[in-house]
Design an enzyme around this catalytic site. Sequence first.
Site, PDB file in Angstrom:
ATOM      1  CG  HIS A  83      -0.036   3.129  -1.215  1.00  0.00           C
ATOM      2  ND1 HIS A  83      -0.832   4.208  -1.495  1.00  0.00           N
ATOM      3  CD2 HIS A  83      -0.384   2.150  -2.084  1.00  0.00           C
ATOM      4  CE1 HIS A  83      -1.630   3.894  -2.495  1.00  0.00           C
ATOM      5  NE2 HIS A  83      -1.386   2.659  -2.861  1.00  0.00           N
ATOM      6  CE  LYS A 103       0.322  -5.388  -6.082  1.00  0.00           C
ATOM      7  NZ  LYS A 103      -0.921  -4.980  -6.740  1.00  0.00           N
ATOM      8  CG  HIS A 135      -4.390   1.720   0.502  1.00  0.00           C
ATOM      9  ND1 HIS A 135      -3.172   1.178   0.222  1.00  0.00           N
ATOM     10  CD2 HIS A 135      -5.228   1.271  -0.452  1.00  0.00           C
ATOM     11  CE1 HIS A 135      -3.267   0.420  -0.848  1.00  0.00           C
ATOM     12  NE2 HIS A 135      -4.511   0.460  -1.284  1.00  0.00           N
TER      13      HIS A 135
END
Length: 562
Positions: free
Chosen positions: A127, A124, A130
């Site tokens: 982004h 993933k 995070h």
Amino acid sequence: MDYKKKIAELINSKVHLEVEKIEQLIEIPPKPEMGDYAFPCFQLSKIMRKAPNMIAEDLKNELNSEGFEKIENLGPYINFFVDKKEFSKNTIEKILKEKDDYGKSNIGEGKTVCVEYSSPNIAKPFHVGHLFTTAIGNALYKMFKAEGYNTVGINHLGDWGTQFGKLISAYKRWVDEEALEKNPIDELLRIYVKFHKEAEKDPSLEDEGRAYFKALESGDEEAHALWKRFRDLSLKEFQRVYDILGVKFDSLAGEAFYNDKMDVVIDMLKEKNLLVESNGAQVVMLEDYNMPPCIILKGDGASIYATRDLAAALYRKKTYDFYKSIYVVGTPQALHFKQVFKVLELAGKDWAKDCIHVGFGLVKFADRKLSTRNGEIVLLDDLLNQSITKTADIIKDNESIENKEEVAKKIGVGAVIFTYLKNSREKDIVFDWNEILSTEGETGPYVQYAYARAKSILRRAENVSDTVDYSKLNSKEEFELIKTLESFNKYILLALDKLEPSILTRYVIEVAKGFNRFYNAYSVLNLEDEVLKATRLKLVEASSQVIKNGLALLGIDVVEKM
Ligand code: ARG
């Protein structure tokens, strides 16, 4: 010198109250006219059965005022005015002697703290959300370390779970190998999103995904090799971000690491008769605590997120024997951690109370929330690069900066980290470039500019006298700044106590503001009085050192020129 302690010992010699207790009661008065420290006599009033005002007045006369300019009383308070010269000398000399170590202590000696942060999900994108956990965790990690704790930084990678079964299925059906090598996370995300779309039309895909995860859990070679490839490709991408941020970890033991450590959890729960069946799953009931059941094993016997967290907690206790174990994870997961910690407590682990969830808010741009399902995500890469590019544009005409690229990176990245750590962590962040990169207002560049300004003064100083006289730093601006510099360690400890890095960020802003107030009010280099000049230069140097140390704990680099 530790004035609080000194005052506490002074008072303790006259009344029946422990030194520590007195220290806790000592306050910093709201206005400088009311002294530097104040002791309220309400508590004593209860013990001595006398009006607090009278106690304050009597006690004030009995105290030996050596080391203080004066001791006065105002109503129920005894106000202490420190000897400014001594205070300034002690503070500035300590900073200049300890340099990069100023602010450190050994208060945590012999205690281990686990700090879990970042913990992105494999396959993933990394982004902007995070960075919240990464920045908070990194700052807490550095602060604990600075205060002498044995600190373990853990990146609990999301590298296990049913989604990897789905990913394997998606890989087998739709992967574009070339794209996977070039932009691994983009391609993994593309096939993952496609899987969900297709599964809406053909629900049997879900079964296929589950079967692949089952194969992965039981050690199937092909499934494992694919999983490892996804993980390696993702980690490489994550590492690039960590390098830009300067963030490191001591352990990358993520969810997969606990795959073979699940039995301990099941055995523990069985032994305590906590495991019950519910709708085919094995769960721990938590209704007595107003929480939904904590699912341990799904109907097909597969473990889930909570099971892996229980295994991780047991492992961390066994491996590190922590004094505290901190989880920096978004507030939406608060219930999950409450359940996990409660299960540990019910299983008789008294250390469950030392496990702490440190939550934080959301990151917003305009008014959309970030999520990974619908593709409306803002990548951290893009955010950092934008910040660096914008900064490069701002400094491009400044000819005094030789290493423009490096400076743009430090200011640009620092500005973003600063924004994350500026307000209490539970608050949402709303990004606004004009605000973040401005050198005015409470921003990273504002603080960095104060530092660079101080360094520029120090560079320009010539023929500086060896003689200094700290009694010359007698203006309100100078003494307030020195008092702020003196309280650095206190704010680090406060930030650790509340697990709130913003307390330190606010402090660093105060230092920069105090420095600017001083610098705007008084000349440093343009002075006839050589001793005053030399002494003010010491204050400039001490201020720059504290800004540098404070920013370093927040994970932000300073620049010498900007
Ligand atoms: N990987 C998870 C996520 O991105 C966060 C993991 C949090 N840590 C934990 N011990 N559960 O949502």
